[in-house]
Design a protein around this motif. Structure first.
Motif, short mmCIF file in Angstrom:
data_model
loop_
_atom_site.label_atom_id
_atom_site.label_comp_id
_atom_site.label_asym_id
_atom_site.label_seq_id
_atom_site.Cartn_x
_atom_site.Cartn_y
_atom_site.Cartn_z
N LYS A 197 0.84 -1.20 0.00
CA LYS A 197 0.00 0.00 0.00
C LYS A 197 0.87 1.25 0.00
O LYS A 197 0.63 2.21 -0.72
N ARG A 245 2.37 1.73 -3.38
CA ARG A 245 1.40 2.14 -4.39
C ARG A 245 1.02 3.61 -4.26
O ARG A 245 0.64 4.24 -5.24
N ARG A 246 1.08 4.14 -3.05
CA ARG A 246 0.82 5.57 -2.86
C ARG A 246 1.69 6.42 -3.76
O ARG A 246 1.34 7.53 -4.13
N GLY A 297 -4.71 7.70 -0.74
CA GLY A 297 -3.71 6.80 -0.18
C GLY A 297 -2.89 7.46 0.90
O GLY A 297 -2.35 6.80 1.78
N LEU A 349 -8.02 3.00 -7.57
CA LEU A 349 -7.70 3.64 -6.30
C LEU A 349 -6.82 2.73 -5.46
O LEU A 349 -5.84 3.18 -4.85
N CYS A 392 -3.32 2.94 -6.26
CA CYS A 392 -2.45 4.00 -5.73
C CYS A 392 -2.53 4.02 -4.20
O CYS A 392 -2.48 5.08 -3.59
N GLY A 393 -2.66 2.82 -3.63
CA GLY A 393 -2.43 2.68 -2.20
C GLY A 393 -3.57 3.10 -1.31
O GLY A 393 -3.37 3.31 -0.12
N VAL A 394 -4.77 3.25 -1.87
CA VAL A 394 -5.90 3.68 -1.05
C VAL A 394 -6.43 2.48 -0.28
O VAL A 394 -6.58 1.40 -0.85
N PRO A 395 -6.71 2.63 1.03
CA PRO A 395 -7.26 1.50 1.78
C PRO A 395 -8.62 1.07 1.23
O PRO A 395 -9.34 1.88 0.63
#
Lengths: 274, 516
Positions: A76, A79-80, A107, B425, B428-431
């Motif tokens: 995660k 990926r941000r 994110g 989403l 791009c690391g969104v929970p």
């Protein structure tokens, strides 16, 4: 090192080998254009870099991490830092432009902020700033299903600008834009990457656009890298070879040579077009 | 802050929120929501005792024979009623729908006929028909046919309107007639939805025919009524299990039909495979068998004597009691009914969404199906034991059944939303929770809202009859007055039910328009 692929192959469940023996390295801050006929594997390569898929063989490293070996939290976090511009922007039609843009930083935001922003957009000035850069500031509070295809594509780009990613991936980011706007938008992406030292990898359909805006060109054909050269060294013969299956013409931004803006037309391209 | 950066929608949102609060709060008071009653020691003892008697379910041979016969009767009432409803619905939907018309024209006559048909709950129709045709399944079949005909027609019309109109318009511009434009341009888009809605309605018809028994129209309901009156938990458990079995079977059938529709047609001139041909034979067969099994003589229904007794009966209703005192009572009953329907639907929407979210579906689907398989009226007999007679029991009963319905619809809607926005989403690391809120929910929201509002429209009708078993509202008044043969007073209540359901339909349509 921003990205490194070593002997990467990708075979889909139906047995189709989309990528085969790809090795590619890029330093932080490089701008790379992927060109090649449709079906060559550009999108597959981008999805590997976006960590959306894992390679069947070989190793992929992105932003100094190997996504395959990461736990959920670390993935995660990685990926941000990766932002993707899609050919068809994955934005719900009922969402407002401001929300769609702010979603770029979900994110990074804590959970409460993401939820609160649904009730009142928390960073309207920030969203307006990035929208102004794609000429859409007046659409800030419009709903995405009120926009044209080209406008929506630019909202997708504004979202990635807002995300401030370290690695920007773009899959045909300007396919729905007219030539002048396409040129301006690709330049915007390149400038953004350069000014923040981010790495940019974009697949482009228009060869002239790739050659005029990017310093490094990677040609992809049938899942393999056909050439990987600085833009100045890409020859007409290499391009003709790359697009041999697509008929006589090279895909250009402006289909009619007369109207192709002189700034775009590099020597090679003008000659092939005429 | 820069005035241009102020969200122009914020004021409207805040106003809407406050208005909703101002309307809902008094209605919550009126529905007598008191969660404490659920944990009241005396109530817990009664319900515990009753539920304790559920085990073991009654399995005596004699009872099982009754049960089998009643089940068949229920299935036959549902199938015959649905056949009648379909016969009514197809032409009415065609007339009422704006689909395939070049100018959006609504047919006000058809629309108002549909409203009257749907506006009076099937149980009230059944209650009335029982008085005309006597006890027996004929009343149930007619009641189902009329109400469900109205409902199917309305929903068919709206499903056709909701499809992309461009293909049909193009055909019409090329000179195709309206029926052909609908068949070629709209039907391929909505066939799946139409079929699944029809099967779903058939399933509802099974539940409705269960309930018909409560007013003497045969089937499982009569058995359930007896079992509940004698607090015979074992028999009630067997009957409930039978409901579940029926609903699960209908579910399986629905899934099979939908999958069949998904399959690409065979590569030959006739698109009909063995499945379609089998259905073409089986459907009329089932309907005919149902009518035969129920022994409904249509001659009797349309005889001179029947016409005369209908006439007399209707005449009794032509002069509603409009005295101020009675109107006041009816108005209070109407508000209570409205409160029950709103609170029940709201609880169900929350519960349904929570149960629709978990990604591992199996246990939750089972729970939702179980909630759904028990009709509201039966739930009401149970919740009345749990929290005492009154509107809260009605609201709880509605909520329990509707949670099952909405949860399932929500889960389907969420599964059908394009996955790309949510996936993008997450990439791009969104929970997960935020990716759901920003990527998935906006895509599903119109459908979730529409389902909820449709369900509210149904629940207002259901809330009106929950009073038959003592759960407050208009039903209590109607049941009481009808059993005293006070036709004038009963007539006022029926008119009130009709007006209330029309008002709710309008409100729901307005809300759907606003929230699009």
């Amino acid at each position: 090192m921003s990205l490194a692929l070593a002997g990467v192959g990708l075979t889909y469940a139906n047995g189709f080998a989309a990528l085969d023996g790809i090795s590619l390295r890029a330093d932080q801050g490089e701008c790379i254009a992927l060109i090649g006929p449709s079906g060559a594997g550009k999108t597959s390569l981008l999805s590997l870099l976006a960590t959306a898929m894992a390679p069947s063989v070989g190793e992929v490293a992105v932003l100094a991490a190997t996504p395959a070996g990461l736990g959920a939290a670390a993935l995660k976090k990685l990926r941000r830092r990766i932002g993707t511009v899609y050919q068809a922007p994955p934005i719900p039609g009922r969402q407002r432009v401001v929300t769609a843009v702010l979603a770029g930083r979900l994110g990074q935001w804590p959970l409460w902020q993401g939820i609160a922003s649904l009730f009142y957009p928390l960073d309207v000035p920030g969203a307006r700033r990035v929208l102004a850069r794609v000429d859409l500031a007046d659409k800030l509070f419009a709903r995405c299903d009120e926009l044209s295809g080209g406008q929506l594509q630019r909202v997708g780009i504004a979202r990635v600008l807002y995300q401030q990613a370290d690695l920007i991936l773009a899959d045909e980011p300007v396919s729905a834009l007219d030539p002048a706007l396409a040129l301006a938008t690709v330049r915007l992406l390149v400038d953004e990457a350069k000014s923040r030292g981010a790495t940019l990898v974009a697949s482009l359909h228009a060869v002239d656009l790739a050659l005029s805006c990017f310093s490094r060109i990677v040609g992809i054909k049938a899942g393999q890298i056909a050439f990987d050269r600085p833009a100045g060294e890409v020859s007409e013969a290499m391009l003709s070879e790359l697009y041999a299956s697509e008929g006589q013409e090279l895909p250009m931004l402006a289909t009619e040579p007369r109207f192709s803006p002189p700034a775009v037309a590099t020597d090679v391209v003008t000659r092939t077009a005429c | 802050m820069n005035p241009a950066d102020r969200d122009p929608a914020a004021r409207r949102r805040l106003f809407g929120f406050l208005a909703a609060l101002a309307i809902l709060w008094p209605l919550f008071r009126m529905a007598e929501v008191k969660p404490g009653a659920l944990f009241d020691a005396a109530n817990l003892k009664v319900i515990g005792h009753f539920l304790g008697a559920f085990l073991p379910p009654e399995t005596g041979a004699e009872f099982l024979a009754y049960l089998a016969r009643a089940t068949l009767e229920t299935l036959a009432i549902a199938s015959a009623g649905m056949a009648l409803a379909g016969l009514l619905a197809v032409p009415l939907a065609y007339l009422a729908s704006a689909a395939g018309r070049e100018k959006p024209a609504l047919n006000p006559l058809t629309r108002s006929l549909l409203t009257v048909l749907r506006g009076i709950p099937e149980l009230v129709w059944a209650l009335l028909f029982v008085r005309v045709f006597g006890l027996g399944p004929a009343a149930g079949v007619l009641a189902l046919g009329l109400t469900y005909g109205g409902m199917l027609a309305k929903v068919y019309a709206e499903i056709l309107e909701s499809a992309d109109a461009a293909p049909a318009r193009a055909l019409r511009l090329n000179g195709a007639s309206r029926p052909l434009a609908i068949l070629y341009g709209l039907l391929p888009q909505v066939a799946k939805e139409l079929v699944s809605y029809t099967v779903y309605r058939w399933e509802c018809a099974i539940r409705a025919s269960v309930v018909m028994g409560f007013v003497g129209a045969g089937g499982l309901g009569q058995l359930m009524d007896q079992a509940m009156k004698m607090l015979n938990g074992g028999e009630a458990a067997s009957i409930l299990l039978t409901f579940m079995l029926l609903v699960f079977a209908a579910d399986g059938l629905s899934g099979w039909l939908r999958r069949a529709l998904d399959r690409p047609p065979a590569k030959r001139a006739s698109p009909f495979g063995w499945r379609s041909l089998g259905l073409l034979v089986a459907l009329p067969g089932v309907v005919l068998a149902s009518f035969y099994f129920l022994g409904i003589g249509f001659g009797e229904l349309f005889s001179l004597e029947a016409a005369r007794s209908i006439g007399e009966f209707v005449a009794g209703f032509l002069s509603p009691d409009l005295s101020a005192e009675w109107l006041g009572k009816v108005a209070k009953g109407s508000l209570e009914t409205l409160a029950i329907s709103l609170v029940g639907t709201l609880f169900a929407a929350i519960g349904g969404l929570l149960l629709a979210l978990p990604p591992w579906r199996a246990p939750f689907s089972f729970l939702l199906n179980s909630l759904r398989s028990v009709p509201e009226l039966v739930w009401a007999t149970i919740t009345a034991l749990a929290v005492g007679l009154g509107p809260f029991a009605g609201a709880l009963a509605l909520a329990l059944h509707t949670t099952g319905v909405l949860g399932r619809l929500y889960a389907e809607a969420l599964a059908n939303v394009p996955a790309a926005p949510g996936r993008a989403l997450r990439l791009c690391g969104v929970p997960g929770s935020l990716a759901f809120l920003y990527g998935t929910l906006p895509g599903a929201a119109p459908q979730l809202i529409a389902y909820t509002l449709y369900r509210w429209e149904m629940n207002i009708r259901m809330a009106a009859i929950l009073g038959f078993v003592g759960a407050g509202g208009l039903g209590q008044l109607l049941y009481f007055e009808l059993s005293l043969f006070h036709h004038a007073q009963a007539s006022t209540v029926i008119v009130a039910m009709l007006l209330l359901s029309i008002a709710v339909d309008q409100a729901s349509a307005w809300l759907r328009q606003r929230m699009r």
